[in-house]
Design a protein around this motif. Structure first.
Motif, PDB file in Angstrom:
ATOM      1  N   ALA A 154       0.833  -1.206   0.000  1.00 52.70           N
ATOM      2  CA  ALA A 154       0.000   0.000   0.000  1.00 52.70           C
ATOM      3  C   ALA A 154       0.868   1.256   0.000  1.00 52.70           C
ATOM      4  O   ALA A 154       0.541   2.253  -0.659  1.00 52.70           O
ATOM      5  CB  ALA A 154      -0.928  -0.018   1.209  1.00 52.70           C
ATOM      6  N   LYS A 155       2.002   1.219   0.715  1.00 51.26           N
ATOM      7  CA  LYS A 155       2.909   2.370   0.761  1.00 51.26           C
ATOM      8  C   LYS A 155       3.419   2.707  -0.634  1.00 51.26           C
ATOM      9  O   LYS A 155       3.441   3.879  -1.035  1.00 51.26           O
ATOM     10  CB  LYS A 155       4.091   2.061   1.689  1.00 51.26           C
ATOM     11  CG  LYS A 155       5.128   3.170   1.762  1.00 51.26           C
ATOM     12  CD  LYS A 155       6.401   2.712   2.467  1.00 51.26           C
ATOM     13  CE  LYS A 155       7.232   1.822   1.529  1.00 51.26           C
ATOM     14  NZ  LYS A 155       8.577   1.518   2.076  1.00 51.26           N
ATOM     15  N   GLU A 161       0.642   6.996  -6.695  1.00 56.08           N
ATOM     16  CA  GLU A 161      -0.483   7.922  -6.822  1.00 56.08           C
ATOM     17  C   GLU A 161      -0.050   9.361  -6.526  1.00 56.08           C
ATOM     18  O   GLU A 161      -0.493  10.319  -7.168  1.00 56.08           O
ATOM     19  CB  GLU A 161      -1.598   7.493  -5.861  1.00 56.08           C
ATOM     20  CG  GLU A 161      -2.681   8.539  -5.603  1.00 56.08           C
ATOM     21  CD  GLU A 161      -3.409   8.991  -6.860  1.00 56.08           C
ATOM     22  OE1 GLU A 161      -3.971  10.105  -6.848  1.00 56.08           O
ATOM     23  OE2 GLU A 161      -3.410   8.241  -7.868  1.00 56.08           O
ATOM     24  N   LYS A 162       0.850   9.525  -5.554  1.00 51.21           N
ATOM     25  CA  LYS A 162       1.334  10.851  -5.184  1.00 51.21           C
ATOM     26  C   LYS A 162       2.064  11.507  -6.364  1.00 51.21           C
ATOM     27  O   LYS A 162       1.830  12.684  -6.680  1.00 51.21           O
ATOM     28  CB  LYS A 162       2.275  10.711  -3.983  1.00 51.21           C
ATOM     29  CG  LYS A 162       2.728  12.008  -3.365  1.00 51.21           C
ATOM     30  CD  LYS A 162       3.780  11.751  -2.281  1.00 51.21           C
ATOM     31  CE  LYS A 162       3.256  10.834  -1.196  1.00 51.21           C
ATOM     32  NZ  LYS A 162       4.301  10.574  -0.160  1.00 51.21           N
ATOM     33  N   ARG A 181       0.623   4.088  -2.872  1.00 50.38           N
ATOM     34  CA  ARG A 181       0.355   5.495  -2.519  1.00 50.38           C
ATOM     35  C   ARG A 181       1.428   6.405  -3.099  1.00 50.38           C
ATOM     36  O   ARG A 181       1.135   7.523  -3.537  1.00 50.38           O
ATOM     37  CB  ARG A 181       0.275   5.652  -1.000  1.00 50.38           C
ATOM     38  CG  ARG A 181      -1.043   5.181  -0.382  1.00 50.38           C
ATOM     39  CD  ARG A 181      -1.216   5.714   1.033  1.00 50.38           C
ATOM     40  NE  ARG A 181      -0.139   5.259   1.920  1.00 50.38           N
ATOM     41  CZ  ARG A 181      -0.162   4.137   2.615  1.00 50.38           C
ATOM     42  NH1 ARG A 181      -1.223   3.336   2.547  1.00 50.38           N
ATOM     43  NH2 ARG A 181       0.841   3.807   3.413  1.00 50.38           N
TER      44      ARG A 181
END
Length: 637
Positions: free
Chosen positions: A170-171, A177-178, A174
């Motif tokens: 998940a990290k 996505e960032k 993310r």
């Protein structure tokens, strides 16, 4: 269309800084009389001057107000001309003239006046010269800053998009996505570089936790099937993904020159830990979306410090709830306000400040992109806005024009002998603590005028009591107290190079920025200070980029074309044993000349990216022509 227009020209005069000639045109349908004319200009009128055809009524810093000869009436279509000889400096560029103007009519109304460039007899007309060559590349990859190591083979066709491999944490998703969101903000019309799910014609990114030799380091390994991003550092993860986005951006935007890798390796890490950009929001106010976009640009260029210059003589921009006057009074300038119009201010008052909620949003946005926000409250000098907002800060027995700053402000330094000064700053720092997680608070410490406070009875008593001699030792006394106040609050002191004067402050936990000239940084390191190099001669992005009269910008540090900024080597003659004192480098954006977005973009870019490459890339890996080819694809404000 304004009813009135002011034209200005400058002519040299032997033995002085020359003569201004002003001509006010009445474009209205009514005669004009009983008025005064105000304008702002960085080329100020000196204490000793000769005005012909007008009388100087008021002058505060860059603000000037003139009265016409008694009984003068300007008919419709007519004009009034006057001259002023006796200036504080010689104008060298077209932007050294009028930056705003208005009339105050007989009934008290303020009306706008249009104006043009400062004219110079014999100056060439035409287009500004191109300062950036087309550039050329020997390796077809768009990466800026250029990495520490690169060995790649290009592909004929870039992938449709890059996506995280199945099973990615998940990290890591993310993080993708960032950077995807960052790219979409900077290039909203371009195709996205990433998707979060597999796409035909795309290539997967496999994340691998690998120990890095330093913070922000990463490695990219390319094959036809996948890209492996190796790092165990959050900064390295961000920068590795930004590098992938840059590679794909260039391959799509300019496929004749740039391609995406199919095989090979990039191993990368930054040269310096402090890779900064300063922005002055006191002279010109930038709304929150502009601040966030600038931070996006910093992240895209792998810069990691946003030095936010929040207060100065011209305005106080940070909400402090204990002292609402600071923004109710100190963030507003206008003809009828306590703070008079300055550069860019006309007939209408202008105001702007950042609420604490604004600050939280900006700091969170920056933190998401690994950009540290270092706030600056500029003290003890550059404090006119605070002093005019809170008269309790003033020694009432001090002569009101006892000294003047280099920018022309009278008595603009917080008084070290007024005990309320420390109560005031303590409450300011207390409200800043929850807003800014940075280890540092920048306290300025620059340009305190020689002779400051010497006419203050309170300071004379303090000097006798503490056995202090002169302004510099008074400032040192003041800053040692400020450093102790910050230390009590768990913060370190950052400041400009003048903090070292008069005995300076404790070197431990102090970071100084060398701005006046490169030699100052070498001296500070030798005295035991940690330093950031930001010399005006190379890294001040408000400096004009050419000697040409037509070029916009300041001139006190000469002129700085992009190639000079790019080539400048900040370590210079710094001895090997002192280099550990050099934390990094920083660009500075001072606001006096940025009265338009067009000027901002012309002066700041591409020089900001040139500083970014100097902060990241080893000197021997830099290449001016490659930089020029890549940077023209990079975003502006």
């Amino acid at each position: 269309m304004a009813d009135y227009r002011l034209e200005a020209s400058w002519s040299p005069v032997e033995g002085s800084f020359g003569r201004f000639t002003f001509t006010l045109f009445n474009l209205s349908t009514k005669p004009l009389s009983g008025f005064t004319l105000a304008y702002t200009s960085l080329t100020r009128v000196a204490d000793k001057y000769v005005a012909e055809g007008a009388a100087l009524k008021r002058r505060v810093a860059n603000f000037h107000e003139y009265s016409p000869p008694e009984g003068l009436t300007i008919k419709p279509g007519g004009s009034w001309q006057f001259t002023v000889e006796g200036l504080t400096n010689r104008p060298k560029h077209v932007t050294s003239g009028i930056k705003s103007a208005y009339l105050t009519l007989a009934d008290g109304r303020h009306v706008p006046v249009s104006f043009g460039d400062l004219m110079l007899a014999g100056a060439e007309r035409g287009e500004l010269q191109e300062l950036l060559p087309r550039g050329e590349v020997t390796e077809p990859f768009s990466l800026l800053p250029w990495p520490l190591f690169l060995s790649l083979r290009p592909d004929d066709m870039p992938p449709v998009a890059l996506y995280p491999a199945a099973g990615s944490s998940a990290k890591n998703i993310r993080a993708v996505e960032k950077v995807l969101a960052l790219y979409q903000r900077l290039f909203p019309a371009e195709n996205v570089p990433f998707t979060l799910q597999p796409v035909q014609g795309g290539r997967q990114i496999r994340f691998k936790g690998e120990s890095s030799i330093m913070e922000a380091a990463y490695e990219l390994r390319f094959t036809a099937q996948e890209i492996i991003l190796g790092t165990d550092d959050a900064g390295g993860l961000l920068y590795g993904l930004i590098s992938l986005a840059q590679l794909l951006h260039g391959a799509r935007h300019n496929p004749e020159t740039f391609q995406f890798p199919v095989f090979g390796t990039i191993a990368d890490q930054p040269r310096y830990t402090w890779r900064g950009c300063h922005l002055d929001v006191s002279r010109q106010f930038y709304p929150v979306p502009d601040i966030k976009r600038l931070i996006d640009i910093l992240a895209w260029n792998k810069l990691n410090v946003f030095h936010w210059h929040l207060t100065d003589d011209e305005a106080w921009r940070l909400e402090i709830k204990a002292y609402p006057e600071l923004t109710e009074i100190g963030a507003k300038r206008g003809p009828d306000e306590i703070l008079l119009p300055q550069l860019g201010d006309g007939a209408e008052p202008r105001s702007g400040f950042y609420s604490q909620e604004d600050v939280r949003g900006i700091v969170a946005h920056a933190g998401m992109l690994r950009v540290e926000v270092v706030p600056e409250i500029d003290i003890p000098g550059h404090s006119s806005a605070a002093l005019l907002s809170l008269p309790r800060l003033v020694d009432g027995q001090e002569a009101p024009d006892g000294y003047r700053s280099v920018q022309g402000y009278p008595n603009n330094a917080l008084n070290p002998a007024v005990e309320f000064t420390y109560e005031f700053l303590g409450k300011v720092f207390d409200e800043m603590l929850p807003l800014f997680p940075s280890d540092y608070i920048h306290i300025g410490g620059d340009e305190v005028p020689h002779g400051s406070w010497l006419a203050s009875p309170l300071c004379r008593a303090l000097m006798e009591r503490e056995k202090l001699a002169g302004t510099a030792e008074l400032q040192s006394y003041f800053l040692r107290r400020i450093k102790a106040m910050l230390a009590e609050r768990g913060k370190k002191l950052a400041g400009w190079n003048e903090v070292s004067q008069g005995g300076g402050v404790d070197r431990v936990g102090t970071l100084l920025m060398a701005w006046e000239k490169p030699e100052v940084g070498i001296e500070l390191a030798g005295e035991g200070y940690d330093i950031v190099m930001t010399p005006g001669q190379a890294y001040y992005l408000d400096m004009a980029q050419a000697e040409d009269w037509r070029e916009p910008g300041a001139s006190w540090a000469g002129f700085t074309p992009p190639e000079k900024t790019y080539a400048y080597e900040a370590e210079g003659e710094l001895a090997e044993e002192l280099r550990e004192r050099m934390r990094g480098i920083q660009a500075c954006i001072w606001g006096e000349n940025f009265v338009s977005r067009a000027y901002f973009n012309r002066l700041v870019f591409p020089r900001l990216s040139a500083v970014a490459e100097a902060a990241w890339t080893p000197c021997l890996r830099k290449d001016w022509l490659r930089f020029a080819a890549i940077v023209r694809m990079w975003p502006t404000l």
